[in-house]
Design a protein around this motif. Structure first.
Motif, PDB file in Angstrom:
ATOM      1  N   GLY A  67       0.772  -0.563  -0.121  1.00  0.00           N
ATOM      2  CA  GLY A  67       0.117  -0.536  -0.218  1.00  0.00           C
ATOM      3  C   GLY A  67       0.151   1.436   0.486  1.00  0.00           C
ATOM      4  N   LEU A  68       1.991   1.213  -0.902  1.00  0.00           N
ATOM      5  CA  LEU A  68       2.830   2.710  -0.280  1.00  0.00           C
ATOM      6  C   LEU A  68       3.854   2.259  -1.885  1.00  0.00           C
ATOM      7  CD1 LEU A  68       5.561   1.113   2.035  1.00  0.00           C
ATOM      8  CD2 LEU A  68       3.431   2.812   2.184  1.00  0.00           C
ATOM      9  N   ASP A  69       4.475   3.602  -2.764  1.00  0.00           N
ATOM     10  CA  ASP A  69       4.891   3.782  -3.533  1.00  0.00           C
ATOM     11  C   ASP A  69       6.221   4.349  -3.420  1.00  0.00           C
ATOM     12  OD1 ASP A  69       4.043   6.288  -3.177  1.00  0.00           O
ATOM     13  OD2 ASP A  69       2.331   6.048  -4.145  1.00  0.00           O
ATOM     14  N   LEU A  70       6.741   4.831  -4.198  1.00  0.00           N
ATOM     15  CA  LEU A  70       8.489   5.285  -4.520  1.00  0.00           C
ATOM     16  C   LEU A  70       7.865   6.690  -3.628  1.00  0.00           C
ATOM     17  CD1 LEU A  70       9.927   4.268  -7.466  1.00  0.00           C
ATOM     18  CD2 LEU A  70       9.848   4.191  -5.475  1.00  0.00           C
ATOM     19  N   SER A  71       7.368   7.669  -3.864  1.00  0.00           N
ATOM     20  CA  SER A  71       6.798   8.474  -3.159  1.00  0.00           C
ATOM     21  C   SER A  71       7.164   8.774  -1.032  1.00  0.00           C
ATOM     22  CB  SER A  71       5.707   9.863  -2.651  1.00  0.00           C
ATOM     23  OG  SER A  71       4.828   8.586  -2.656  1.00  0.00           O
ATOM     24  N   ASP A  72       6.713   7.411  -1.017  1.00  0.00           N
ATOM     25  CA  ASP A  72       6.784   6.833   0.654  1.00  0.00           C
ATOM     26  C   ASP A  72       8.525   6.572   1.088  1.00  0.00           C
ATOM     27  OD1 ASP A  72       4.174   7.237   1.272  1.00  0.00           O
ATOM     28  OD2 ASP A  72       3.772   5.474  -0.062  1.00  0.00           O
ATOM     29  N   VAL A  73       9.510   6.409   0.122  1.00  0.00           N
ATOM     30  CA  VAL A  73      10.757   6.471   0.216  1.00  0.00           C
ATOM     31  C   VAL A  73      11.459   7.076   0.911  1.00  0.00           C
ATOM     32  CG1 VAL A  73      12.886   5.420  -1.147  1.00  0.00           C
ATOM     33  CG2 VAL A  73      10.443   4.172  -1.374  1.00  0.00           C
ATOM     34  N   VAL A  74      12.282   7.294   1.720  1.00  0.00           N
ATOM     35  CA  VAL A  74      13.234   8.069   2.675  1.00  0.00           C
ATOM     36  C   VAL A  74      14.202   7.969   2.562  1.00  0.00           C
ATOM     37  CG1 VAL A  74      11.091   8.202   4.232  1.00  0.00           C
ATOM     38  CG2 VAL A  74      13.200   7.454   4.187  1.00  0.00           C
ATOM     39  N   GLN A  75      14.788   6.828   1.833  1.00  0.00           N
ATOM     40  CA  GLN A  75      16.253   6.296   1.864  1.00  0.00           C
ATOM     41  C   GLN A  75      16.612   5.308   1.472  1.00  0.00           C
ATOM     42  OE1 GLN A  75      18.069   4.237   2.900  1.00  0.00           O
ATOM     43  NE2 GLN A  75      20.471   4.100   2.850  1.00  0.00           N
ATOM     44  N   CYS A  76      17.685   5.270  -0.065  1.00  0.00           N
ATOM     45  CA  CYS A  76      17.678   3.907  -0.039  1.00  0.00           C
ATOM     46  C   CYS A  76      19.791   3.985  -0.748  1.00  0.00           C
ATOM     47  CB  CYS A  76      17.975   4.088  -2.095  1.00  0.00           C
ATOM     48  SG  CYS A  76      16.520   4.395  -2.896  1.00  0.00           S
ATOM     49  N   ARG A  77      19.819   2.404  -0.597  1.00  0.00           N
ATOM     50  CA  ARG A  77      20.831   1.670  -0.326  1.00  0.00           C
ATOM     51  C   ARG A  77      21.262   1.732  -2.417  1.00  0.00           C
ATOM     52  NH1 ARG A  77      23.101  -1.413   4.368  1.00  0.00           N
ATOM     53  NH2 ARG A  77      21.051  -1.888   3.751  1.00  0.00           N
ATOM     54  N   CYS A  78      22.202   1.884  -2.941  1.00  0.00           N
ATOM     55  CA  CYS A  78      22.556   1.632  -4.033  1.00  0.00           C
ATOM     56  C   CYS A  78      24.038   0.390  -3.930  1.00  0.00           C
ATOM     57  CB  CYS A  78      22.460   2.459  -5.131  1.00  0.00           C
ATOM     58  SG  CYS A  78      20.900   3.408  -5.159  1.00  0.00           S
ATOM     59  N   GLY A 117      24.846 -12.679 -10.696  1.00  0.00           N
ATOM     60  CA  GLY A 117      25.004 -11.963 -11.976  1.00  0.00           C
ATOM     61  C   GLY A 117      24.850 -10.610 -11.988  1.00  0.00           C
ATOM     62  N   ALA A 118      24.240  -9.191 -11.063  1.00  0.00           N
ATOM     63  CA  ALA A 118      24.048  -8.872 -11.440  1.00  0.00           C
ATOM     64  C   ALA A 118      24.665  -7.312 -11.511  1.00  0.00           C
ATOM     65  CB  ALA A 118      22.485  -8.430 -10.810  1.00  0.00           C
ATOM     66  N   LEU A 119      24.179  -6.339 -11.862  1.00  0.00           N
ATOM     67  CA  LEU A 119      25.081  -5.285 -12.294  1.00  0.00           C
ATOM     68  C   LEU A 119      24.395  -3.943 -10.844  1.00  0.00           C
ATOM     69  CD1 LEU A 119      25.147  -4.855 -16.072  1.00  0.00           C
ATOM     70  CD2 LEU A 119      26.719  -5.511 -14.314  1.00  0.00           C
ATOM     71  N   VAL A 120      23.405  -4.517 -10.738  1.00  0.00           N
ATOM     72  CA  VAL A 120      22.861  -3.515 -10.334  1.00  0.00           C
ATOM     73  C   VAL A 120      21.671  -3.662  -8.735  1.00  0.00           C
ATOM     74  CG1 VAL A 120      20.896  -2.673 -11.010  1.00  0.00           C
ATOM     75  CG2 VAL A 120      21.681  -1.396  -9.419  1.00  0.00           C
ATOM     76  N   GLU A 121      21.402  -3.292  -7.559  1.00  0.00           N
ATOM     77  CA  GLU A 121      21.045  -3.811  -6.682  1.00  0.00           C
ATOM     78  C   GLU A 121      20.303  -2.605  -5.941  1.00  0.00           C
ATOM     79  OE1 GLU A 121      20.429  -6.985  -2.723  1.00  0.00           O
ATOM     80  OE2 GLU A 121      21.645  -6.829  -3.717  1.00  0.00           O
ATOM     81  N   ILE A 122      19.502  -2.554  -5.308  1.00  0.00           N
ATOM     82  CA  ILE A 122      18.951  -1.036  -5.008  1.00  0.00           C
ATOM     83  C   ILE A 122      18.038  -2.280  -3.227  1.00  0.00           C
ATOM     84  CG2 ILE A 122      17.284   0.931  -4.228  1.00  0.00           C
ATOM     85  CD1 ILE A 122      17.898   1.111  -7.509  1.00  0.00           C
ATOM     86  N   ASP A 123      18.469  -1.108  -2.189  1.00  0.00           N
ATOM     87  CA  ASP A 123      17.278  -1.923  -1.245  1.00  0.00           C
ATOM     88  C   ASP A 123      17.201  -0.823  -0.771  1.00  0.00           C
ATOM     89  OD1 ASP A 123      19.402  -0.636   0.884  1.00  0.00           O
ATOM     90  OD2 ASP A 123      19.993  -2.468   1.225  1.00  0.00           O
ATOM     91  N   CYS A 124      16.115   0.060  -0.087  1.00  0.00           N
ATOM     92  CA  CYS A 124      15.539   0.969   0.430  1.00  0.00           C
ATOM     93  C   CYS A 124      14.504   0.929   2.026  1.00  0.00           C
ATOM     94  CB  CYS A 124      14.189   1.977  -0.289  1.00  0.00           C
ATOM     95  SG  CYS A 124      12.956   1.182  -0.747  1.00  0.00           S
ATOM     96  N   VAL A 125      14.387   2.404   2.683  1.00  0.00           N
ATOM     97  CA  VAL A 125      14.423   2.251   3.569  1.00  0.00           C
ATOM     98  C   VAL A 125      12.564   3.640   3.538  1.00  0.00           C
ATOM     99  CG1 VAL A 125      13.813   3.261   6.017  1.00  0.00           C
ATOM    100  CG2 VAL A 125      15.732   2.397   4.745  1.00  0.00           C
ATOM    101  N   ALA A 126      11.015   2.839   3.749  1.00  0.00           N
ATOM    102  CA  ALA A 126      10.254   4.094   3.536  1.00  0.00           C
ATOM    103  C   ALA A 126       9.546   3.881   4.771  1.00  0.00           C
ATOM    104  CB  ALA A 126       9.181   3.100   2.622  1.00  0.00           C
ATOM    105  N   ARG A 127       8.725   4.974   4.391  1.00  0.00           N
ATOM    106  CA  ARG A 127       7.872   5.735   6.578  1.00  0.00           C
ATOM    107  C   ARG A 127       6.548   5.387   5.360  1.00  0.00           C
ATOM    108  NH1 ARG A 127       7.942   5.358  11.288  1.00  0.00           N
ATOM    109  NH2 ARG A 127       7.276   7.339  12.299  1.00  0.00           N
ATOM    110  N   ARG A 128       5.535   5.235   6.457  1.00  0.00           N
ATOM    111  CA  ARG A 128       3.697   5.246   6.238  1.00  0.00           C
ATOM    112  C   ARG A 128       3.735   6.364   6.713  1.00  0.00           C
ATOM    113  NH1 ARG A 128       1.598   0.788   4.586  1.00  0.00           N
ATOM    114  NH2 ARG A 128       2.481  -1.316   4.562  1.00  0.00           N
ATOM    115  N   ARG A 129       2.908   6.789   6.221  1.00  0.00           N
ATOM    116  CA  ARG A 129       2.276   8.368   6.392  1.00  0.00           C
ATOM    117  C   ARG A 129       1.085   8.337   7.846  1.00  0.00           C
ATOM    118  NH1 ARG A 129       1.525  10.193  -0.032  1.00  0.00           N
ATOM    119  NH2 ARG A 129       4.000  10.195   0.050  1.00  0.00           N
ATOM    120  N   PRO A 130       1.165   9.126   8.829  1.00  0.00           N
ATOM    121  CA  PRO A 130       0.067   8.604  10.060  1.00  0.00           C
ATOM    122  C   PRO A 130      -1.036   8.809   9.140  1.00  0.00           C
ATOM    123  CG  PRO A 130       2.618  10.353  10.103  1.00  0.00           C
ATOM    124  CD  PRO A 130       1.933   9.994   8.853  1.00  0.00           C
ATOM    125  N   VAL A 131      -2.325   8.452   9.505  1.00  0.00           N
ATOM    126  CA  VAL A 131      -3.460   8.415   9.344  1.00  0.00           C
ATOM    127  C   VAL A 131      -3.848   8.942  10.366  1.00  0.00           C
ATOM    128  CG1 VAL A 131      -3.934   6.649   7.934  1.00  0.00           C
ATOM    129  CG2 VAL A 131      -3.921   6.153  10.282  1.00  0.00           C
TER     130      VAL A 131
END
Length: 131
Positions: A67-78, A117-131
């Motif tokens: 129930g999230l999207d990229l607008s909820d992402v606050v940090q990425c590690r690439c 054998g990938a050239l790239v990997e990305i992980d991320c941290v997202a934050r749910r918006r308070p309701v």
């Protein structure tokens, strides 16, 4: 409470992990590879731009399943296996997924190898918006 999430339409796991773990509104996504959901044995896309595109789409799939999207992402590690060669092309593709004024904090690291054998990997941290 900590929740461990696995998303049915996300790529198959390449190791023992959950697609995401959530605690107190923070959602930590496992690094995504450029594998195609539903086709784990398919050849990886050619080149870092195409692989970055697939990785970002995979991150979107996991986020959408929560129930999230990229607008909820606050940090990425690439992670890039060919940092010097691929950094500019990687950046061009990566930034196309975010509005220019909402770029997450980011760390990018050159590594010697990645799973499948990938050239790239990305992980991320997202934050749910308070309701």
């Amino acid at each position: 409470m900590t929740e461990f999430h696995n998303i049915s339409d996300a790529p198959e796991h390449v190791a023992p992990f959950s697609h995401a773990v959530e605690a107190d509104g923070w959602v930590i996504l496992t690094g995504q590879m450029p594998t195609v959901p539903g086709a784990p044995d398919a050849a990886l896309p050619e080149g870092v731009a195409a692989q970055t595109q697939q990785v970002m789409q995979n991150l979107e799939t996991v986020l959408r399943g929560l129930g999230l999207d990229l607008s909820d992402v606050v940090q990425c590690r690439c992670f890039l296996t060919e940092f010097g060669r691929d950094y500019a092309a990687f950046n061009d593709t990566y930034k196309s997924f975010f509005p220019a004024d909402r770029l997450p904090a980011r760390t990018t690291v050159g590594v010697t190898a990645l799973a499948v054998g990938a050239l790239v990997e990305i992980d991320c941290v997202a934050r749910r918006r308070p309701v």
